[in-house]
Design an enzyme around this catalytic site. Structure first.
Site: not given
Ligand code: SAH
Length: 342
Positions: A92, A333
């Site tokens: 996605e 996110c």
């Molecule tokens: N693996 C990388 C990039 C992907 S996630 C990382 O961990 O940074 C991108 C961002 O979205 C990260 O900061 C992650 O922690 C956040 N994220 C993941 N799940 C989320 C959720 N349910 N609510 C809000 N942010 C989330």
């Protein structure tokens, strides 16, 4: 011999390749232009190249494609694309338009190894890394099929970009290249769950990309609970690595901190966070937890988020609250899933 996807090749390597085919170096720049600026998908349609050269390219390389399976549009105009790779795997991407700022949030892997408690992407495990071409095809798709020109790229889709280091780095070189996408390094963000050796390696490039580190807890125990990767790369070591990164690169690091109600959002944690990251060039970006389908976790209310922010600011930590987009279409996110074809 299996043909190589020409989009997996960075410019200086492609210059060598075209020389091997008996052409001048500048043909590589021309190819970049045709592939990434013009979006041409077949060598035979590259009419500005000599026919004999097109034939040679055709024998040695192929041009990978990506296919739209589903498009969802949010009330706030955010669009989410479910895209099919050539082997049938699905990923996605999300396009977020905010005035002149056109941001594409792209995936770097099919699935994710790290299985953070709050994140959808790792729920079904890890399938494979994306190739350079597959990373770029997400941006090409938006340019060619949506006629939108992203000027900001964030590696915040599915996967851990620093776990697919070589391909992500090559993709950034091409995104950055004047002959290709021409997106400034400062407009490209890598977001990582904290893969320390890769954070160290990134410093070798001497470029201006943005680095975001997903922190989500100011204490080891809590961070390991939320993010199992913390057992591999513990918080204290991660902070040292981040500090070194800012010193060596003269760049700021953004710490991402998802606020989850009753889990990591007490003002006491704000205090601890401020102490942990005080004294070097960093800032905090607070993200409201986006509830996922089967999660018991919840988001705090906005007054509390504001208090958490105020606390950090009082302690001298520059802090912003991320405005969430595309929530109604699960494009926010961490809501991007690793989907498999049945
Ligand atoms: N693996 C990388 C990039 C992907 S996630 C990382 O961990 O940074 C991108 C961002 O979205 C990260 O900061 C992650 O922690 C956040 N994220 C993941 N799940 C989320 C959720 N349910 N609510 C809000 N942010 C989330």
């Amino acid at each position: 011999m299996q043909k190589r996807d020409i989009k997996n090749i960075i410019l200086n390597e492609l210059q060598e390749e075209v020389k091997k085919l008996g052409e001048k170096k500048y043909r590589a720049n021309q190819l970049f232009n045709l592939l990434y600026k013009k979006g041409i998908e077949e060598f035979r349609d590259m009419l500005t190249l000599p026919i004999s050269f097109r034939d040679l390219l055709q024998k040695k390389f192929y041009i990978s494609k990506i296919e739209l399976v589903n498009l969802t549009k949010s009330k706030d105009q955010t669009e989410k694309y479910l895209l099919k790779l050539e082997d049938g795997n699905l990923i996605e991407s999300v396009l977020i338009i905010s005035g002149k700022r056109v941001t594409e949030c792209i995936s770097s892997q099919v699935g994710c190894r790290y299985n953070c408690l709050f994140c959808e992407s790792g729920k079904k495990g890890f399938t494979r890394d994306l190739t350079v071409g597959e990373i770029l095809n997400q941006v090409l798709f938006v340019k060619e099929k949506k006629k939108s020109n992203p000027n900001n790229i964030v590696f915040m889709g599915i996967g851990e970009p620093l776990d697919n280091y070589d391909n992500v780095v090559k993709a950034i070189y091409i995104l950055n290249s004047k002959d290709a996408f021409d997106i400034g390094a400062r407009k490209i963000t890598i977001s990582t769950c904290g893969i320390i050796p890769a954070i160290e390696r990134l410093q070798e490039h001497n470029w201006q990309i943005e680095l975001s580190v997903s922190l989500h807890a100011p204490e080891n125990k809590l961070r390991s609970y939320l993010m199992p990767v913390n057992n591999l790369y513990p918080l204290t070591d991660l902070i040292v690595a981040c500090k070194n990164y800012t010193v060596n690169t003269d760049r700021q690091i953004t710490f991402e901190y998802i606020l989850i109600k009753g889990v990591n959002d007490s003002l006491d944690y704000a205090d601890k966070l401020a102490k942990l990251i005080r004294g070097f060039n960093s800032k905090v970006n607070l993200i409201t937890f986006n509830p996922t389908s089967d999660s018991l976790l919840q988001a705090p209310g906005s007054p509390h988020i504001q208090s958490f922010k105020d606390k950090l600011i009082t302690k001298g930590i520059p802090t912003t609250i991320r405005i969430s987009k595309g929530e109604d279409i699960s494009a926010a996110c961490g809501q991007l899933k690793n989907l498999h074809l049945k």
